[in-house]
Design a protein around this motif. Structure first.
Motif, PDB file in Angstrom:
ATOM      1  N   MET A  76     -12.912  -8.330 -15.388  1.00 51.52           N
ATOM      2  CA  MET A  76     -12.385  -8.849 -14.123  1.00 51.52           C
ATOM      3  C   MET A  76     -11.304  -7.910 -13.606  1.00 51.52           C
ATOM      4  O   MET A  76     -10.433  -7.460 -14.352  1.00 51.52           O
ATOM      5  N   SER A  77     -11.365  -7.582 -12.338  1.00 51.08           N
ATOM      6  CA  SER A  77     -10.392  -6.693 -11.725  1.00 51.08           C
ATOM      7  C   SER A  77      -9.236  -7.499 -11.168  1.00 51.08           C
ATOM      8  O   SER A  77      -9.371  -8.670 -10.805  1.00 51.08           O
ATOM      9  N   LEU A  78      -8.079  -6.864 -11.102  1.00 51.65           N
ATOM     10  CA  LEU A  78      -6.891  -7.498 -10.554  1.00 51.65           C
ATOM     11  C   LEU A  78      -6.955  -7.440  -9.031  1.00 51.65           C
ATOM     12  O   LEU A  78      -7.397  -6.442  -8.443  1.00 51.65           O
ATOM     13  N   ALA A  79      -6.528  -8.508  -8.399  1.00 51.31           N
ATOM     14  CA  ALA A  79      -6.540  -8.548  -6.938  1.00 51.31           C
ATOM     15  C   ALA A  79      -5.662  -7.436  -6.378  1.00 51.31           C
ATOM     16  O   ALA A  79      -4.628  -7.062  -6.951  1.00 51.31           O
ATOM     17  N   LEU A  80      -6.084  -6.903  -5.222  1.00 51.12           N
ATOM     18  CA  LEU A  80      -5.364  -5.770  -4.632  1.00 51.12           C
ATOM     19  C   LEU A  80      -3.935  -6.143  -4.263  1.00 51.12           C
ATOM     20  O   LEU A  80      -3.023  -5.320  -4.403  1.00 51.12           O
ATOM     21  N   TYR A  81      -3.726  -7.364  -3.760  1.00 53.85           N
ATOM     22  CA  TYR A  81      -2.363  -7.718  -3.341  1.00 53.85           C
ATOM     23  C   TYR A  81      -1.428  -7.868  -4.540  1.00 53.85           C
ATOM     24  O   TYR A  81      -0.210  -7.817  -4.375  1.00 53.85           O
ATOM     25  N   ARG A  82      -1.980  -8.057  -5.760  1.00 53.47           N
ATOM     26  CA  ARG A  82      -1.159  -8.073  -6.974  1.00 53.47           C
ATOM     27  C   ARG A  82      -1.053  -6.672  -7.579  1.00 53.47           C
ATOM     28  O   ARG A  82      -0.003  -6.279  -8.084  1.00 53.47           O
ATOM     29  N   LYS A  83      -2.140  -5.931  -7.526  1.00 54.58           N
ATOM     30  CA  LYS A  83      -2.143  -4.598  -8.114  1.00 54.58           C
ATOM     31  C   LYS A  83      -1.223  -3.650  -7.366  1.00 54.58           C
ATOM     32  O   LYS A  83      -0.558  -2.791  -7.974  1.00 54.58           O
ATOM     33  N   TYR A  84      -1.216  -3.767  -6.032  1.00 56.19           N
ATOM     34  CA  TYR A  84      -0.416  -2.856  -5.206  1.00 56.19           C
ATOM     35  C   TYR A  84       0.814  -3.559  -4.637  1.00 56.19           C
ATOM     36  O   TYR A  84       1.283  -3.217  -3.553  1.00 56.19           O
ATOM     37  N   ARG A  85       1.360  -4.497  -5.388  1.00 58.63           N
ATOM     38  CA  ARG A  85       2.593  -5.157  -4.983  1.00 58.63           C
ATOM     39  C   ARG A  85       3.757  -4.186  -5.135  1.00 58.63           C
ATOM     40  O   ARG A  85       3.854  -3.473  -6.146  1.00 58.63           O
TER      41      ARG A  85
ATOM     42  N   VAL B 155       1.420   0.843  10.567  1.00 57.73           N
ATOM     43  CA  VAL B 155       1.890   0.920   9.179  1.00 57.73           C
ATOM     44  C   VAL B 155       0.888   0.249   8.240  1.00 57.73           C
ATOM     45  O   VAL B 155       0.589   0.757   7.142  1.00 57.73           O
ATOM     46  N   LEU B 156       0.333  -0.874   8.665  1.00 52.53           N
ATOM     47  CA  LEU B 156      -0.634  -1.585   7.829  1.00 52.53           C
ATOM     48  C   LEU B 156      -1.912  -0.776   7.658  1.00 52.53           C
ATOM     49  O   LEU B 156      -2.509  -0.749   6.564  1.00 52.53           O
ATOM     50  N   ARG B 157      -2.327  -0.082   8.697  1.00 47.40           N
ATOM     51  CA  ARG B 157      -3.538   0.742   8.574  1.00 47.40           C
ATOM     52  C   ARG B 157      -3.304   1.902   7.619  1.00 47.40           C
ATOM     53  O   ARG B 157      -4.188   2.250   6.818  1.00 47.40           O
ATOM     54  N   GLU B 158      -2.139   2.525   7.693  1.00 44.19           N
ATOM     55  CA  GLU B 158      -1.832   3.602   6.746  1.00 44.19           C
ATOM     56  C   GLU B 158      -1.820   3.094   5.310  1.00 44.19           C
ATOM     57  O   GLU B 158      -2.296   3.780   4.389  1.00 44.19           O
ATOM     58  N   LEU B 159      -1.321   1.873   5.104  1.00 40.18           N
ATOM     59  CA  LEU B 159      -1.318   1.296   3.758  1.00 40.18           C
ATOM     60  C   LEU B 159      -2.736   1.064   3.258  1.00 40.18           C
ATOM     61  O   LEU B 159      -3.044   1.359   2.085  1.00 40.18           O
TER      62      LEU B 159
ATOM     63  N   LEU C 117     -10.575  -3.588  12.249  1.00 39.42           N
ATOM     64  CA  LEU C 117     -11.027  -4.972  12.115  1.00 39.42           C
ATOM     65  C   LEU C 117     -10.272  -5.690  11.003  1.00 39.42           C
ATOM     66  O   LEU C 117      -9.921  -6.868  11.138  1.00 39.42           O
ATOM     67  N   VAL C 118     -10.019  -4.980   9.897  1.00 35.82           N
ATOM     68  CA  VAL C 118      -9.262  -5.580   8.796  1.00 35.82           C
ATOM     69  C   VAL C 118      -7.824  -5.854   9.229  1.00 35.82           C
ATOM     70  O   VAL C 118      -7.258  -6.910   8.928  1.00 35.82           O
TER      71      VAL C 118
ATOM     72  N   ALA D  50       0.539  -8.329   5.161  1.00 35.63           N
ATOM     73  CA  ALA D  50       0.042  -7.363   4.183  1.00 35.63           C
ATOM     74  C   ALA D  50      -0.812  -8.050   3.119  1.00 35.63           C
ATOM     75  O   ALA D  50      -1.863  -7.527   2.717  1.00 35.63           O
ATOM     76  N   ARG D  51      -0.388  -9.201   2.662  1.00 39.47           N
ATOM     77  CA  ARG D  51      -1.155  -9.900   1.627  1.00 39.47           C
ATOM     78  C   ARG D  51      -2.519 -10.329   2.152  1.00 39.47           C
ATOM     79  O   ARG D  51      -3.543 -10.160   1.473  1.00 39.47           O
ATOM     80  N   ASP D  52      -2.591 -10.883   3.377  1.00 41.85           N
ATOM     81  CA  ASP D  52      -3.873 -11.309   3.930  1.00 41.85           C
ATOM     82  C   ASP D  52      -4.789 -10.117   4.170  1.00 41.85           C
ATOM     83  O   ASP D  52      -6.002 -10.192   3.934  1.00 41.85           O
ATOM     84  N   SER D  53      -4.220  -9.014   4.640  1.00 44.19           N
ATOM     85  CA  SER D  53      -5.038  -7.822   4.883  1.00 44.19           C
ATOM     86  C   SER D  53      -5.605  -7.267   3.580  1.00 44.19           C
ATOM     87  O   SER D  53      -6.777  -6.853   3.529  1.00 44.19           O
ATOM     88  N   LEU D  54      -4.807  -7.255   2.527  1.00 44.99           N
ATOM     89  CA  LEU D  54      -5.311  -6.764   1.242  1.00 44.99           C
ATOM     90  C   LEU D  54      -6.363  -7.713   0.666  1.00 44.99           C
ATOM     91  O   LEU D  54      -7.313  -7.264   0.003  1.00 44.99           O
ATOM     92  N   SER D  55      -6.240  -9.001   0.926  1.00 43.20           N
ATOM     93  CA  SER D  55      -7.266  -9.944   0.468  1.00 43.20           C
ATOM     94  C   SER D  55      -8.586  -9.691   1.194  1.00 43.20           C
ATOM     95  O   SER D  55      -9.671  -9.712   0.585  1.00 43.20           O
ATOM     96  N   ILE D  56      -8.533  -9.431   2.499  1.00 39.69           N
ATOM     97  CA  ILE D  56      -9.750  -9.142   3.262  1.00 39.69           C
ATOM     98  C   ILE D  56     -10.361  -7.814   2.809  1.00 39.69           C
ATOM     99  O   ILE D  56     -11.582  -7.693   2.654  1.00 39.69           O
ATOM    100  N   LEU D  57      -9.502  -6.816   2.591  1.00 43.15           N
ATOM    101  CA  LEU D  57     -10.007  -5.532   2.109  1.00 43.15           C
ATOM    102  C   LEU D  57     -10.647  -5.682   0.733  1.00 43.15           C
ATOM    103  O   LEU D  57     -11.686  -5.043   0.443  1.00 43.15           O
ATOM    104  N   ASP D  58     -10.061  -6.508  -0.092  1.00 42.81           N
ATOM    105  CA  ASP D  58     -10.648  -6.755  -1.418  1.00 42.81           C
ATOM    106  C   ASP D  58     -12.030  -7.395  -1.285  1.00 42.81           C
ATOM    107  O   ASP D  58     -12.964  -7.083  -2.040  1.00 42.81           O
TER     108      ASP D  58
END
Length: 660
Positions: free
Chosen positions: A1-10, A183-187, A206-207, A215-223
């Motif tokens: 199981m992989s770690l969620a992006l919003y936790r991994k890149y906190r 800034v969010l797109r660069e992240l 779109l993301v 940032a957390r919602d965007s990383l969840s969608i990207l995940d």
């Protein structure tokens, strides 16, 4: 199981905290100065970094090398409080949504006085602090106001106004903000490169849009997109399908149809939206977003370069063409209609019907007479003239042909040859109409009429010598005067249509001037001279003195943008001055049968009209004006008899009869 992006890149340090520099820098400086408050309040939208910043502050306070603005990341405290750490015993996180009662507050108060186990400070991070009840806050009030030296409080909430004022007043408040789209797109790009995943650049906006600055919602969608991607990576088509957005090509098609007024293409696109199972509300929202971008691009042509619009270059080029096709007026009106329609679509039983009605309104600006529709039509006309589309319409094919025939001058039959006038070639219509020359009045300088010549030889036409012009041109009745439009382009009809609004503007400036102008109308325009017809001579004289004319000219400047000189004439209030009565014929008794006719009496010469009455003395600006309009009452108190009739009724002395 992989770690969620919003936790991994906190973020683990203040330097890694993106988009919140206005909070990170003051906190770092407070750590350097050793002036960190005993209680802080972090507020802001969800997913913007409040809890992460609280953990970073706890790491900085309990670091073995601290308190420091840059925790080492190697000591036990830093490792335990890191993104992948399990937490520390001296840093207690409490979810106030489930532990916000008075009993929980009392339990916290009892444990807070114990010293920390292995750290410098005991830190309480109370998340969703607005969920704490009033009784719970009151139980914590004394502890938050005067805590022991080893105790720190960090309150995190999305609704700071629900935290009672006695608690807020004892904290340092740090408001967090949504992350900017750039800034969010660069992240997101940085995370995708770290993960080694390919992506199409149009998919990232779109993301960002779906994340709405979080940032957390965007990383969840990207995940989620990463989980459903294949060897091609994250594609635009997959993002559109998964996130439920409308394809940009369909939006381009609808906007182009709006610009070309092609209703068939618009309704065909709506049918494809419905047949594909998309929500009409989502389509209307996406269309409003596109129109919003076009409005910005219409007003700021370099919006793509300045960062106002975050769209790919090829799409920006298509949008520039759409702006040129519609214009700012139509785009603004379309945005207003879409916004109003979205409000009406909430809870509607037939959202498709409302969507089609919205599009029909956008296609037909001529069907509405509101300000936005009129501006949209004017904008379209101006763009057509700018593109050279102002050709005159072709003549109707059903009009009867017009034939011209040369007319030979009639031969002279005696008399002075100079008294013969040669008729110019006349225009002969296909179906000439008969004219009764016995009743037709002669018109000065009229166009050549159709020839009504007898069948016999032409007779010479004698011309009378022209009468000498009068030394002074008398004012003609208002509606009989010629009207020469000024250089500004306004004609007398436009001024007459605006006359009620002009008088209302005069009323706002000067009630006295408005009373003088009540019942008047615009008679004519001769170059830059506006002639105003008055129904009452008293008001006409009162208008010319005391600064009323100055007020009227200022209103014309403001309302019509013109600087005209004003002349006044006396009329009947309906466009023509009262005509003088015709001269009465002298009375003669009826002749008796068989009696010889009486000798004809010669008509006595008419006496010259009396001189006009002198002008009244100038009125002072402070003089009061009769609101009923009798402004010249008392100006000629001694005027009576025939002079009064001549002044007020336009009478004229024909002859005097001696009745003695």
């Amino acid at each position: 199981m992989s770690l969620a992006l919003y936790r991994k890149y906190r973020p683990a340090t203040f330097a890694e905290l993106k988009g919140q520099e206005h909070v990170a820098e003051p906190l770092q400086q407070a750590l350097r100065n050793g002036r960190v408050n005993h209680a802080d309040l972090f507020s802001g939208p969800r997913g913007c970094g409040k809890t992460s910043s609280a953990r970073i502050l706890a790491r900085s306070l309990n670091c073995e090398q601290g308190p420091t603005p840059e925790p080492c990341g190697e000591c036990d405290s830093c490792v335990a409080l890191g993104p992948s750490g399990s937490g520390h015993i001296d840093v207690i996180e409490i979810d106030a949504a489930s532990h916000g009662g008075v009993d929980d507050a009392r339990d916290l108060r009892e444990r807070a006085f114990f010293a920390p186990v292995a750290s410098r400070f005991k830190i309480y991070i109370i998340d969703e602090a607005h969920m704490v009840t009033r009784e719970g806050f009151n139980a914590l009030l004394k502890l938050v106001e005067e805590p022991p030296p080893h105790l720190k409080f960090i309150f995190a909430t999305t609704e700071p106004e629900k935290v009672i004022g006695t608690i807020r007043s004892r904290t340092h408040h740090y408001p967090f903000r949504l992350m900017p789209p750039g800034v969010l797109r660069e992240l997101l790009e940085e995370i995708l490169r770290s993960e080694g995943v390919d992506f199409e650049p149009p998919a990232l906006p779109l993301v960002v849009r779906a994340g709405a600055g979080s940032a957390r919602d965007s990383l969840s969608i990207l995940d989620q997109l990463l989980a459903g991607s294949d060897e091609a990576g994250i594609t635009y088509a997959r993002a559109v399908s998964l996130l439920g957005y409308t394809d940009s090509s369909l939006l381009d098609e609808v906007v182009d149809a709006f610009a070309a007024r092609e209703g068939a293409a618009v309704f065909a696109a709506i049918d494809r939206v419905i047949e594909s199972g998309q929500d009409p509300r989502r389509f209307a929202t996406d269309l409003l977003e596109r129109v919003r971008d076009l409005v910005i691009l219409a007003n700021v042509p370099d919006a793509g370069a300045t960062g106002l619009l975050d769209v790919p270059p090829d799409e920006l080029e298509r949008m520039s063409g759409q702006v040129a096709g519609m214009g700012r007026g139509e785009l603004t009106r379309a945005a207003d209609l879409l916004h109003t329609g979205l409000t009406e679509m909430r809870g509607a039983t037939s959202p498709r019907l409302l969507l089609e009605l919205i599009c029909a309104r956008i296609l037909l600006p001529g069907a509405y007479d509101d300000e936005a529709s009129v501006f949209a039509r004017l904008d379209r006309l101006e763009r057509r003239f700018a593109m050279g589309g102002s050709e005159a319409p072709a003549p109707s094919q059903s009009a009867p042909p017009v034939r011209t025939a040369p007319v030979q001058p009639p031969p002279a039959q005696g008399g002075d040859p100079t008294s013969i006038v040669q008729r110019p070639p006349a225009r002969i219509e296909a179906e000439p109409r008969s004219v009764d020359n016995s009743t037709a009045a002669p018109r000065a300088e009229a166009a050549p009429s159709r020839p009504e010549w007898p069948q016999g030889p032409a007779q010479p036409v004698r011309t009378a010598a022209p009468e000498p012009a009068p030394a002074r041109r008398e004012a003609r009745p208002p509606d009989l005067q010629g009207s020469t439009p000024p250089a500004g382009g306004l004609d007398i009809n436009a001024v007459r249509r605006s006359w009620p609004d002009i008088l209302e503007a005069v009323k706002q400036r000067s009630k006295v001037a408005w009373i003088m102008l009540d019942g008047t109308h615009a008679a004519s325009i001769d170059h830059n001279v506006l002639t105003v017809a008055f129904a009452e001579d008293g008001k006409r004289k009162g208008f010319s003195v005391g600064g009323k004319e100055t007020v009227f000219r200022e209103v014309l400047k403001q309302f019509l943008g013109v600087d005209w000189r004003i002349e006044t004439v006396l009329g009947n209030g309906r466009g023509a001055a009262p005509a003088p009565s015709p001269a009465a014929a002298p009375y003669s008794p009826p002749a008796r049968p068989g009696a010889a006719p009486a000798p004809r009496r010669e008509r006595a010469p008419e006496p010259p009209p009396p001189p006009p009455p002198p002008d009244p003395p100038p009125m002072d600006e402070s003089d009061e004006v009769d609101p009923l309009g009798d402004a010249d009452a008392g100006a000629d108190a001694e005027v009576n008899g025939m002079a009064l009739i001549q002044r007020e009724l336009g009478g004229q002395i024909i002859r005097e009869i001696d009745n003695t």
